[in-house]
Design an enzyme around this catalytic site. Sequence first.
Site, PDB file in Angstrom:
ATOM      1  N   SER A 133       0.825  -1.200   0.000  1.00  0.00           N
ATOM      2  CA  SER A 133       0.000   0.000   0.000  1.00  0.00           C
ATOM      3  C   SER A 133       0.866   1.258   0.000  1.00  0.00           C
ATOM      4  O   SER A 133       1.847   1.353   0.740  1.00  0.00           O
ATOM      5  CB  SER A 133      -0.897  -0.003   1.241  1.00  0.00           C
ATOM      6  OG  SER A 133      -1.620   1.204   1.304  1.00  0.00           O
TER       7      SER A 133
ATOM      8  N   LYS B 142      -3.255   2.428  -2.303  1.00  0.00           N
ATOM      9  CA  LYS B 142      -2.908   3.450  -1.312  1.00  0.00           C
ATOM     10  C   LYS B 142      -4.088   3.584  -0.346  1.00  0.00           C
ATOM     11  O   LYS B 142      -5.249   3.541  -0.778  1.00  0.00           O
ATOM     12  CB  LYS B 142      -2.648   4.778  -2.047  1.00  0.00           C
ATOM     13  CG  LYS B 142      -2.566   6.010  -1.160  1.00  0.00           C
ATOM     14  CD  LYS B 142      -1.244   6.075  -0.434  1.00  0.00           C
ATOM     15  CE  LYS B 142      -1.160   7.297   0.502  1.00  0.00           C
ATOM     16  NZ  LYS B 142      -0.146   7.114   1.548  1.00  0.00           N
TER      17      LYS B 142
ATOM     18  N   ASN C 213       9.295   8.450   4.609  1.00  0.00           N
ATOM     19  CA  ASN C 213       8.216   9.201   3.959  1.00  0.00           C
ATOM     20  C   ASN C 213       7.308   9.828   5.003  1.00  0.00           C
ATOM     21  O   ASN C 213       7.115   9.300   6.087  1.00  0.00           O
ATOM     22  CB  ASN C 213       7.410   8.307   3.010  1.00  0.00           C
ATOM     23  CG  ASN C 213       6.225   7.655   3.710  1.00  0.00           C
ATOM     24  OD1 ASN C 213       5.194   8.282   3.932  1.00  0.00           O
ATOM     25  ND2 ASN C 213       6.392   6.392   4.089  1.00  0.00           N
TER      26      ASN C 213
ATOM     27  N   GLY D 231       1.376  11.514   4.767  1.00  0.00           N
ATOM     28  CA  GLY D 231       0.203  11.989   5.517  1.00  0.00           C
ATOM     29  C   GLY D 231      -1.113  11.602   4.868  1.00  0.00           C
ATOM     30  O   GLY D 231      -2.094  12.355   4.920  1.00  0.00           O
ATOM     31  N   LEU D 232      -1.105  10.404   4.249  1.00  0.00           N
ATOM     32  CA  LEU D 232      -2.351   9.828   3.717  1.00  0.00           C
ATOM     33  C   LEU D 232      -3.040  10.731   2.699  1.00  0.00           C
ATOM     34  O   LEU D 232      -4.264  10.895   2.708  1.00  0.00           O
ATOM     35  CB  LEU D 232      -3.305   9.473   4.885  1.00  0.00           C
ATOM     36  CG  LEU D 232      -2.766   8.369   5.810  1.00  0.00           C
ATOM     37  CD1 LEU D 232      -3.567   8.302   7.104  1.00  0.00           C
ATOM     38  CD2 LEU D 232      -2.773   7.012   5.116  1.00  0.00           C
TER      39      LEU D 232
ATOM     40  N   CYS E  55      -0.533   3.876  10.341  1.00  0.00           N
ATOM     41  CA  CYS E  55       0.194   4.937   9.647  1.00  0.00           C
ATOM     42  C   CYS E  55       0.902   5.807  10.689  1.00  0.00           C
ATOM     43  O   CYS E  55       0.251   6.356  11.584  1.00  0.00           O
ATOM     44  CB  CYS E  55      -0.752   5.793   8.814  1.00  0.00           C
ATOM     45  SG  CYS E  55       0.096   7.232   8.118  1.00  0.00           S
TER      46      CYS E  55
ATOM     47  N   ILE F  16       4.916  -5.488   7.913  1.00  0.00           N
ATOM     48  CA  ILE F  16       4.736  -4.425   8.884  1.00  0.00           C
ATOM     49  C   ILE F  16       4.541  -3.094   8.146  1.00  0.00           C
ATOM     50  O   ILE F  16       4.910  -2.971   6.969  1.00  0.00           O
ATOM     51  CB  ILE F  16       5.987  -4.272   9.805  1.00  0.00           C
ATOM     52  CG1 ILE F  16       7.242  -4.034   8.959  1.00  0.00           C
ATOM     53  CG2 ILE F  16       6.137  -5.421  10.737  1.00  0.00           C
ATOM     54  CD1 ILE F  16       8.512  -3.748   9.745  1.00  0.00           C
ATOM     55  N   ASN F  17       3.996  -2.094   8.845  1.00  0.00           N
ATOM     56  CA  ASN F  17       4.041  -0.735   8.327  1.00  0.00           C
ATOM     57  C   ASN F  17       5.446  -0.185   8.609  1.00  0.00           C
ATOM     58  O   ASN F  17       6.291  -0.863   9.189  1.00  0.00           O
ATOM     59  CB  ASN F  17       2.961   0.124   8.989  1.00  0.00           C
ATOM     60  CG  ASN F  17       2.504   1.251   8.061  1.00  0.00           C
ATOM     61  OD1 ASN F  17       3.321   1.877   7.382  1.00  0.00           O
ATOM     62  ND2 ASN F  17       1.211   1.513   8.026  1.00  0.00           N
TER      63      ASN F  17
HETATM   64  C1  SIN Z   1       1.379   8.058   4.542  1.00  0.00           C
HETATM   65  O1  SIN Z   1       0.520   8.338   3.687  1.00  0.00           O
HETATM   66  O2  SIN Z   1       1.785   8.906   5.331  1.00  0.00           O
HETATM   67  C2  SIN Z   1       1.912   6.672   4.654  1.00  0.00           C
HETATM   68  C3  SIN Z   1       0.851   5.724   5.032  1.00  0.00           C
HETATM   69  C4  SIN Z   1       1.304   4.643   5.965  1.00  0.00           C
HETATM   70  O3  SIN Z   1       2.503   4.465   6.200  1.00  0.00           O
HETATM   71  O4  SIN Z   1       0.450   3.937   6.478  1.00  0.00           O
END
Ligand code: SIN
Length: 331
Positions: A21, A45, A69, A72-73, A129, A192-193
């Site tokens: 994702s 995503k 990164n 922030g979604l 996240c 994992i994230n």
């Molecule tokens: C993000 O959009 O900040 C990353 C999403 C995630 O790591 O879950």
Amino acid sequence: MVDMSTALSTLELPNPVLTASGCAAAGEELNQFFDVSEIGAVVTKSIMTRARSGRPTPRMAETPSGMLNSIGLQGPGIDSFLANELPWLKAHGARAVVSIAGSHTDEYVTLAKRLYHHPVAMLEVNISCPNVENRGQVFACDPLAAARVISAVRRAANPNVPIFAKLSPDVTDIAQVARAVIEAGADGISLINTLLGLVIDLDTLRPALGGVTGGLSGPAIRPVAVRCVWQVHQALPSVPLLGMGGIKTGRDALEFILAGASAVSVGTVIFHDPSAPMRIARELEAELAARGFQSVREAIGFAHRTSSEQAEFFAARIATTQPDVDMEATV
Ligand code: SIN
């Protein structure tokens, strides 16, 4: 020939390599490099209820063997996703694993309900996240909060669609969180994230990322991810796991499978090698064959067997595959 098919709960996959994702949007760009219907599945995503612009720039920083990164979604919101991205995936024959994220439990519930009647192969519930202002919203860092979200999603979602909870490695006991989400109704777990990290820019003398902290991904985190898969498989051997974290090659993917993953997601590598999911699937097949495995399924969790159990497995394999030999005739 190795049977590359596998399953994530009730979702049958032709091969065990999926996108991760956030690293391939909803698959459309990758389709320029290979047919997205040929990989295990496209994991989208994370989608939220509303369109969202994400965190301030800069949002990416290079790190040794990885990257940080702080997106922030960012995303188009569920209306646009249902109107554009999801139909595109269906039209191209891709299995769509839809990642959902929310600031509170009700947002996850809304998303699960909105997706109820759509062609979704699986829901990946992103409760981990790291790029949120309020650390209390990293639900996966607290077993109770994680369980609350998952049980609400399970009640709201289409019962025929498996639900995987995506967990964070930034916890003391990953198996405890895994147990909590399974008891709450998850059908499996994504591990994992990214790990929470920070880079200081030595020119500005300030954090390199606009959001200050970010999520660390890439090969640097692979041993952490393999450790999490190992620990959760050991604690919950019958629970299907989707492993991810720094996979660049078929050898890397095999580590995850041997640790207990039924399938893997590849992410950061896609930024410099967009064809990586197909390449990794081919390499994994060769790695399995070279070690005498006839299927992905028989390699899942194999590293948990003792050396003598492993030897017995291969001895039994030889006994059943060797033709009977008339010893006298060969003398
Ligand atoms: C993000 O959009 O900040 C990353 C999403 C995630 O790591 O879950």
